[in-house]
Write a protein that holds these residues in place. Structure first.
Motif, PDB file in Angstrom:
ATOM      1  N   PHE A   1       0.836  -1.095   0.024  1.00  0.00           N
ATOM      2  CA  PHE A   1      -0.117  -0.058  -0.013  1.00  0.00           C
ATOM      3  C   PHE A   1       0.867   1.184   0.016  1.00  0.00           C
ATOM      4  CE2 PHE A   1      -3.470  -2.707   2.162  1.00  0.00           C
ATOM      5  CZ  PHE A   1      -4.030  -2.897   0.951  1.00  0.00           C
ATOM      6  N   ASN A   2       1.978   1.180   0.764  1.00  0.00           N
ATOM      7  CA  ASN A   2       2.852   2.288   0.819  1.00  0.00           C
ATOM      8  C   ASN A   2       3.680   2.601  -0.645  1.00  0.00           C
ATOM      9  OD1 ASN A   2       3.918   4.286   2.166  1.00  0.00           O
ATOM     10  ND2 ASN A   2       5.706   2.868   3.241  1.00  0.00           N
ATOM     11  N   VAL A   3       4.005   1.586  -1.279  1.00  0.00           N
ATOM     12  CA  VAL A   3       4.513   1.717  -2.619  1.00  0.00           C
ATOM     13  C   VAL A   3       3.507   2.145  -3.501  1.00  0.00           C
ATOM     14  CG1 VAL A   3       5.449   0.669  -4.597  1.00  0.00           C
ATOM     15  CG2 VAL A   3       6.277  -0.211  -2.247  1.00  0.00           C
ATOM     16  N   LEU A   4       2.224   1.866  -3.437  1.00  0.00           N
ATOM     17  CA  LEU A   4       1.106   2.078  -4.494  1.00  0.00           C
ATOM     18  C   LEU A   4       0.869   3.466  -4.226  1.00  0.00           C
ATOM     19  CD1 LEU A   4      -1.208  -0.744  -4.319  1.00  0.00           C
ATOM     20  CD2 LEU A   4       0.203  -0.034  -6.110  1.00  0.00           C
ATOM     21  N   ALA A   5       0.918   4.051  -2.803  1.00  0.00           N
ATOM     22  CA  ALA A   5       0.555   5.247  -2.417  1.00  0.00           C
ATOM     23  C   ALA A   5       1.533   6.415  -3.042  1.00  0.00           C
ATOM     24  CB  ALA A   5       0.840   5.731  -0.983  1.00  0.00           C
ATOM     25  N   SER A   6       2.915   5.911  -3.199  1.00  0.00           N
ATOM     26  CA  SER A   6       3.787   6.967  -3.856  1.00  0.00           C
ATOM     27  C   SER A   6       3.866   6.848  -5.369  1.00  0.00           C
ATOM     28  CB  SER A   6       5.090   6.543  -3.265  1.00  0.00           C
ATOM     29  OG  SER A   6       5.584   5.321  -3.727  1.00  0.00           O
TER      30      SER A   6
ATOM     31  N   ASN B   1      -2.237   5.791   1.190  1.00  0.00           N
ATOM     32  CA  ASN B   1      -1.364   6.209   1.948  1.00  0.00           C
ATOM     33  C   ASN B   1      -2.132   5.681   3.616  1.00  0.00           C
ATOM     34  OD1 ASN B   1       0.775   7.442   3.074  1.00  0.00           O
ATOM     35  ND2 ASN B   1      -0.286   9.209   3.496  1.00  0.00           N
ATOM     36  N   TYR B   2      -3.555   6.068   3.329  1.00  0.00           N
ATOM     37  CA  TYR B   2      -4.292   5.785   4.802  1.00  0.00           C
ATOM     38  C   TYR B   2      -4.257   4.508   4.976  1.00  0.00           C
ATOM     39  CZ  TYR B   2      -7.911   5.892   8.339  1.00  0.00           C
ATOM     40  OH  TYR B   2      -8.610   5.648   9.309  1.00  0.00           O
ATOM     41  N   LEU B   3      -4.326   3.573   3.815  1.00  0.00           N
ATOM     42  CA  LEU B   3      -4.419   1.934   4.221  1.00  0.00           C
ATOM     43  C   LEU B   3      -3.129   1.449   4.594  1.00  0.00           C
ATOM     44  CD1 LEU B   3      -6.542   0.715   1.225  1.00  0.00           C
ATOM     45  CD2 LEU B   3      -6.993   0.439   3.752  1.00  0.00           C
ATOM     46  N   SER B   4      -1.870   1.960   4.374  1.00  0.00           N
ATOM     47  CA  SER B   4      -0.551   1.908   4.762  1.00  0.00           C
ATOM     48  C   SER B   4      -0.608   1.776   6.278  1.00  0.00           C
ATOM     49  CB  SER B   4       0.466   2.424   4.050  1.00  0.00           C
ATOM     50  OG  SER B   4       1.523   2.128   4.601  1.00  0.00           O
ATOM     51  N   LEU B   5       0.124   0.610   6.700  1.00  0.00           N
ATOM     52  CA  LEU B   5       0.092   0.321   8.119  1.00  0.00           C
ATOM     53  C   LEU B   5       1.372   1.130   8.562  1.00  0.00           C
ATOM     54  CD1 LEU B   5      -0.505  -2.677  10.012  1.00  0.00           C
ATOM     55  CD2 LEU B   5       1.478  -1.548  10.778  1.00  0.00           C
ATOM     56  N   SER B   6       2.360   1.357   7.797  1.00  0.00           N
ATOM     57  CA  SER B   6       3.705   2.016   8.467  1.00  0.00           C
ATOM     58  C   SER B   6       3.392   3.466   8.530  1.00  0.00           C
ATOM     59  CB  SER B   6       4.659   1.823   7.250  1.00  0.00           C
ATOM     60  OG  SER B   6       4.268   2.064   5.835  1.00  0.00           O
ATOM     61  N   THR B   7       2.484   4.138   7.640  1.00  0.00           N
ATOM     62  CA  THR B   7       2.069   5.596   8.033  1.00  0.00           C
ATOM     63  C   THR B   7       1.637   5.704   9.387  1.00  0.00           C
ATOM     64  OG1 THR B   7       1.248   5.364   5.490  1.00  0.00           O
ATOM     65  CG2 THR B   7       0.851   7.339   6.717  1.00  0.00           C
ATOM     66  N   HIS B   8       0.819   4.917   9.800  1.00  0.00           N
ATOM     67  CA  HIS B   8       0.302   5.028  11.120  1.00  0.00           C
ATOM     68  C   HIS B   8       1.086   4.739  12.232  1.00  0.00           C
ATOM     69  CE1 HIS B   8      -3.809   5.618   9.461  1.00  0.00           C
ATOM     70  NE2 HIS B   8      -3.382   4.874   8.571  1.00  0.00           N
ATOM     71  N   TYR B   9       1.749   3.654  11.963  1.00  0.00           N
ATOM     72  CA  TYR B   9       2.864   3.063  13.075  1.00  0.00           C
ATOM     73  C   TYR B   9       3.981   4.352  13.213  1.00  0.00           C
ATOM     74  CZ  TYR B   9       5.998   0.258  15.504  1.00  0.00           C
ATOM     75  OH  TYR B   9       6.989  -0.349  16.208  1.00  0.00           O
ATOM     76  N   ASP B  10       4.293   4.744  12.006  1.00  0.00           N
ATOM     77  CA  ASP B  10       5.334   5.619  12.234  1.00  0.00           C
ATOM     78  C   ASP B  10       5.030   6.833  13.208  1.00  0.00           C
ATOM     79  OD1 ASP B  10       7.033   4.238  10.744  1.00  0.00           O
ATOM     80  OD2 ASP B  10       6.771   5.475   8.856  1.00  0.00           O
ATOM     81  N   SER B  11       3.887   7.471  12.902  1.00  0.00           N
ATOM     82  CA  SER B  11       3.567   8.511  13.702  1.00  0.00           C
ATOM     83  C   SER B  11       3.484   8.209  15.178  1.00  0.00           C
ATOM     84  CB  SER B  11       2.303   9.316  13.090  1.00  0.00           C
ATOM     85  OG  SER B  11       1.173   8.454  13.180  1.00  0.00           O
ATOM     86  N   ILE B  12       3.005   7.197  15.423  1.00  0.00           N
ATOM     87  CA  ILE B  12       2.551   6.656  16.824  1.00  0.00           C
ATOM     88  C   ILE B  12       3.831   6.437  17.436  1.00  0.00           C
ATOM     89  CG2 ILE B  12       1.775   4.923  18.220  1.00  0.00           C
ATOM     90  CD1 ILE B  12      -0.896   4.814  16.945  1.00  0.00           C
ATOM     91  N   SER B  13       4.825   5.870  16.928  1.00  0.00           N
ATOM     92  CA  SER B  13       6.387   5.506  17.321  1.00  0.00           C
ATOM     93  C   SER B  13       7.118   6.753  17.505  1.00  0.00           C
ATOM     94  CB  SER B  13       7.011   4.152  16.781  1.00  0.00           C
ATOM     95  OG  SER B  13       7.378   4.815  15.285  1.00  0.00           O
ATOM     96  N   ARG B  14       6.552   7.689  16.774  1.00  0.00           N
ATOM     97  CA  ARG B  14       7.443   9.213  17.124  1.00  0.00           C
ATOM     98  C   ARG B  14       6.723   9.719  18.448  1.00  0.00           C
ATOM     99  NH1 ARG B  14       6.037  12.009  12.682  1.00  0.00           N
ATOM    100  NH2 ARG B  14       6.037  10.358  11.159  1.00  0.00           N
ATOM    101  N   GLY B  15       5.586   9.298  18.825  1.00  0.00           N
ATOM    102  CA  GLY B  15       5.133   9.945  19.815  1.00  0.00           C
ATOM    103  C   GLY B  15       3.549  11.044  19.746  1.00  0.00           C
ATOM    104  N   VAL B  16       3.054  10.724  18.440  1.00  0.00           N
ATOM    105  CA  VAL B  16       2.140  11.374  18.054  1.00  0.00           C
ATOM    106  C   VAL B  16       0.879  10.395  18.101  1.00  0.00           C
ATOM    107  CG1 VAL B  16       0.807  13.012  16.743  1.00  0.00           C
ATOM    108  CG2 VAL B  16       3.512  12.710  16.513  1.00  0.00           C
TER     109      VAL B  16
END
Lengths: 310, 241
Positions: free
Chosen positions: B179-184, B195-210
């Motif tokens: 999904f990430n590749v498709l988004a780009s 981009n919304y479906l991609s898990l990494s998008t959501h995980y990245d922002s949480i693991s940064r503290g947001v």
């Protein structure tokens, strides 16, 4: 706890496994379910235990439909599935505890119920092993124990004695008989003497349809229709004379001489009458000695074969 | 609720009885510890008191670790026929699925608890952004829930554990990478959707503290949807045409 099965139909694809069957089991009755492989016994049991939904028809357990409230019905049923599936990596006691909890047995009663089941099913020696280490017969006992752990009012046992040795079979049959006094039991089997030994009523099913329903005795009568007697007469001189005398009796339909013995005959009576009295009187009149008079019963095997191979 | 707990407890004990839990825990701690402290862009290499390297590694180890836990849960019950035993007890299909989910989740919680020494060690090394660490763990739990539900769904539609394992990896790869590749490679709304479906998008922002409610909704809805599909696959036996 009565079970009422109404016009039940279950299809697998286009094949009808169970075809519009209806029957009833009353409280305290032991119903033996007979039929060749693939007749629909197991499917019917799976539907009654709320594992599968039927395509058509309904089952009511104590007035509650399986379509309306399966959870309520499942509480009342103890079920031993056909191949006796078990968790082989679990210890016997832990498994029984797990099932008891799933069956909502109150925590305070669980140890007592487990003890009781271990005693009833003769698991005492093996209770600390894991199920995978047990022999087939003991696994079967564990399967029975889990079916009865919550003291259900209905027991549904799919081939409960497979894999047991003759001693165990006798024990399990005795157990089923005892349980059947208060509980409603449905058991399926291929073993014909087993149904006779345990069941109050026999249901024979073939190709998804019920082909016979009744006690072992009524089934015999139905299949046989007329009385058949085997007789042997001593002190008579002429075989033909005896033969024609028998033929001349009002109640006798047919007489066959038994080969290999001079004065043995098979006597078929006419419908709905017995010739025993007449034969006895005939012998007294002619001063013959009646040394044998045996009613020949149709074997359950024959009835079964006739009903299921048509 | 009680039935869910009874099933979860049994499954949890089975993990430890069969050694599967020990092996997976050791492998998980070994790999994540190796890459967090000793190799590649580890904590000493980047020279910051942060658990980012750990979260980055765990992201991938859990990706393999969780399907290995869940592959057996329903597929094996179906293969051996014990599912019939289970479903003829007075419990619902949903309780079976939920109980299994809970057991796998508890094991992940245990695995993550065992990594808390990393965090404690880190507080001795330098100034740690505590908020980022906790939200990183939180994100990890959310992601695990997603993986578990995908794994349970894969396990519910086959009798074969290996098929279940591969299938959950296959579905997981979509959420993690594809999904990430498709988004780009798309633009406009299509890109936004992927981009919304991609898990990494959501995980990245949480693991940064947001911690954003959109991310929460994302993880929880995938989890719920996966479990629902698993339940449906179990209930399929009841569907009559």
């Amino acid at each position: 706890m009565s079970i009422v099965v109404n016009n039940l139909t279950k299809k697998y694809g286009t094949q009808k496994a169970v075809d519009n069957i209806s029957f009833e089991v009353k409280t305290g009755e032991i119903l033996g379910f007979l039929g060749p492989n693939g007749a629909g016994k197991t499917t019917t049991m799976k539907i009654i235990t709320c594992y599968m939904a039927p395509n058509d028809g309904d089952v009511k357990v104590n007035g509650i439909s399986i379509l309306d409230n399966p959870e309520e019905i499942k509480k009342k049923i103890g079920y031993l599935p056909e191949s006796n599936p078990l968790y082989y990596d679990m210890p016997v006691l832990a498994y029984l505890e797990y099932v008891a909890k799933l069956q909502n047995v109150p925590d305070s009663q669980i140890p007592d119920r487990i003890k009781e089941m271990v005693r009833v099913c003769g698991l005492d020696v093996e209770k600390h092993k894991t199920i995978g280490e047990l022999s087939k017969g003991y696994r079967q006992r564990v399967g029975l124990a889990q079916a009865m752990i919550h003291d259900p009012e209905i027991l549904i046992l799919d081939e409960p004695t497979t894999g047991l040795d003759p001693n165990q079979i006798v024990e399990i049959r005795k157990l089923i008989r005892e349980l059947g006094r208060e509980k409603t039991v449905i058991l399926s089997t291929h073993i014909l003497p087993e149904v006779e030994a345990t069941s109050d009523r026999i249901l024979i099913i073939n190709n998804g349809k019920i082909v016979a329903d009744g006690t072992a005795d009524t089934l015999r009568k139905q299949a046989q229709g007329t009385e058949v007697l085997r007789i042997e007469i001593a002190e008579a001189t002429d075989k033909d004379e005896v033969f024609s005398a028998l033929m001349n009796l009002d109640t006798v339909d047919m007489v066959d001489a038994v080969s290999g013995s001079d004065f043995s005959f098979m006597v078929n009576s006419k419908e709905n009458v017995s010739s025993r009295k007449e034969i006895f009187n005939l012998c007294v009149k002619n001063n013959w000695v009646l040394t044998e008079l045996t009613p020949i019963e149709t074997k359950l095997e024959d009835i079964f074969r006739e009903l299921t191979t048509k | 609720m009680k039935a869910i707990w009874v099933i979860a407890k049994k499954e949890f004990v089975t993990f430890f009885d069969s050694l599967a839990a020990y092996i997976l825990l050791v492998v998980f701690l070994g790999i994540s510890g190796f890459f967090t402290w000793l190799f590649g862009s580890d904590i000493f290499f980047i020279g910051q008191a942060t658990l980012q390297p750990f979260f980055g590694v765990a992201y991938w180890t859990l990706f393999f670790f969780i399907p290995a836990l869940t592959m057996k849960m329903l597929a094996e019950e179906k293969r051996s026929g014990t599912i019939e035993l289970l479903l003829t007890k007075p419990i619902t299909d949903w309780q079976v699925v939920a109980g299994k989910f809970l057991a796998a989740f508890l094991l992940i919680v245990v695995a993550l608890l065992l990594t808390l020494p990393y965090y404690i060690t880190l507080t001795f090394i330098g100034d740690v952004d505590h908020g980022a660490v906790w939200s990183g763990y939180f994100g990890m739990l959310l992601m695990s829930m997603t993986y578990i539900s995908i794994g349970l769904f894969a396990s519910s539609i086959t009798n074969n554990q290996i098929v279940a394992f591969l299938l959950s990896l296959f579905i997981g790869v979509f959420f993690l990478i594809i999904f990430n590749v498709l988004a780009s490679s798309f633009t406009g709304d299509t890109a936004l959707i992927f981009n919304y479906l991609s898990l990494s998008t959501h995980y990245d922002s949480i693991s940064r503290g947001v911690i954003d409610s959109r991310d929460l909704i994302y993880f929880l809805s995938i989890t719920f949807f996966g479990l629902l599909l698993a339940e449906t696959a179990l209930a399929k036996r009841n569907i009559v045409e």
